[in-house]
Design an enzyme around this catalytic site. Structure first.
Site, mmCIF file in Angstrom:
data_model
loop_
_atom_site.group_PDB
_atom_site.id
_atom_site.type_symbol
_atom_site.label_atom_id
_atom_site.label_comp_id
_atom_site.label_asym_id
_atom_site.label_seq_id
_atom_site.Cartn_x
_atom_site.Cartn_y
_atom_site.Cartn_z
ATOM 1 N N HIS A 113 44.481 -83.859 28.372
ATOM 2 C CA HIS A 113 43.185 -83.232 28.631
ATOM 3 C C HIS A 113 42.935 -82.903 30.094
ATOM 4 O O HIS A 113 41.861 -82.422 30.433
ATOM 5 C CB HIS A 113 42.066 -84.138 28.095
ATOM 6 N N HIS A 114 43.904 -83.188 30.970
ATOM 7 C CA HIS A 114 43.718 -82.864 32.390
ATOM 8 C C HIS A 114 44.305 -81.498 32.762
ATOM 9 O O HIS A 114 44.141 -81.058 33.903
ATOM 10 C CB HIS A 114 44.360 -83.940 33.272
ATOM 11 N N ALA A 115 45.003 -80.834 31.831
ATOM 12 C CA ALA A 115 45.574 -79.516 32.143
ATOM 13 C C ALA A 115 44.474 -78.455 32.145
ATOM 14 O O ALA A 115 43.650 -78.393 31.237
ATOM 15 C CB ALA A 115 46.652 -79.159 31.130
ATOM 16 N N ASN A 157 38.632 -83.560 32.105
ATOM 17 C CA ASN A 157 38.164 -82.509 33.012
ATOM 18 C C ASN A 157 38.716 -81.134 32.667
ATOM 19 O O ASN A 157 38.005 -80.130 32.720
ATOM 20 C CB ASN A 157 38.480 -82.871 34.472
#
Length: 294
Positions: A113-115, A157
């Site tokens: 989920h940080h990509a 993010n």
């Protein structure tokens, strides 16, 4: 019912690197007797181009990431890493298609989920949930509302950024307020928790967050079921017990069942100092999903 795994793929890492490669094989092994565990398929390149910026993807498939970009990612770039990411995203897409057909889809990987659309960070080359949602919209005729319940210890993010202007996707992130990433993006609902938050405070916050998300009336739910919320995690900084994580999952599955919406479960983070705790906590999430919703 079936699940997808990247356990069949190798990833050479420097000595002492904290990435928990062991857990993918461990969770797949723990679930073998319950359902078929299949090698995750490679995601179609077209699906990546629907979600991510073309210039970023062309660089990945060309010269790869620079040293500075690899440092932001937290992993040395290699063709083996790229291959694993392609199959992790493919597992989430396959699980999403399963969910639309049967009500439940399981990827024993994913949750990256940080990509962002145009960059990698935080162990995340591709945002697998975003890739799946873009594909469902463009190729499968799915036009419903999507809820992303992100209960990894770190804010989602990249996912928040992907859907910041999309009213058909509601992003909910319950995470450590002072933990990575230092610069948070704006989810539709962010619940930041202090370091050391334990079972009761966490579950109280989760109940309130799910109640707010209920009004969105989603037609599909993605659940990032990170277990880095466990006490003793190397990076999580929260303090849930294994029983607390079970109660967390139970609340999510009860919430989804009441909605009557299909659910996709992705693995998310888990870096406990005791590897057995990480594997068992992840496996317990999938077992509970099966017993609650299959």
């Amino acid at each position: 019912m079936r699940a997808y795994t990247t356990a069949h793929l190798s990833l050479p890492l420097p000595e002492g690197h904290p990435f928990p490669l062991y857990k993918y094989g461990g969770v797949a092994e723990a679930l073998k007797g319950l359902l078929p565990v299949l090698p995750a398929p490679e995601v179609p390149r077209e699906a990546l181009f629907l979600a991510h910026e073309a210039s970023y993807l062309e660089k990945l498939f060309g010269e790869g990431l620079s040293r500075e970009e690899s440092l932001r990612l937290g992993l040395p770039f290699s063709q083996a890493l790229l291959r694993r990411a392609l199959h992790a995203a493919g597992g989430t897409l396959a699980a999403a298609l399963d969910a639309l057909k049967t009500g439940l889809g399981l990827n024993l990987s994913g949750g990256t989920h940080h990509a962002f659309p145009g960059r990698a960070e935080g162990y995340s080359l591709f945002n697998d949930v975003a890739v799946a949602i873009f594909w469902l919209r463009a190729k499968e005729g799915f036009s419903g509302r999507v809820l992303v319940v992100d209960l990894d210890a770190h804010q989602g993010n990249g996912t928040a950024f992907f859907f910041r202007e999309d009213p058909s996707v509601f992003t909910l992130s319950l995470h450590g307020e002072r933990n990575y990433p230092l610069k948070k993006e704006k989810s539709d609902l962010d619940v930041g928790l202090p370091d050391g938050t334990g079972d009761e405070a966490y579950l109280w916050a989760l109940e309130g967050a799910l109640e707010k998300a209920r009004a969105f009336r989603p037609d599909l739910v993605f659940y990032n079921a990170g277990v880095d919320v466990l006490k003793g995690d190397r990076f999580g900084r929260l303090a849930l017990s294994p029983e607390g994580v079970r109660r967390r999952d139970e609340r999510v599955f009860r919430f989804v069942k009441a909605l009557g919406a299909p659910l996709v479960v992705v693995m998310g983070g888990g870096y406990n100092r005791d590897p057995r705790l990480t594997v068992e906590a992840h496996a317990a999430t999938y077992r509970l999903a099966l017993s609650s919703l299959a």
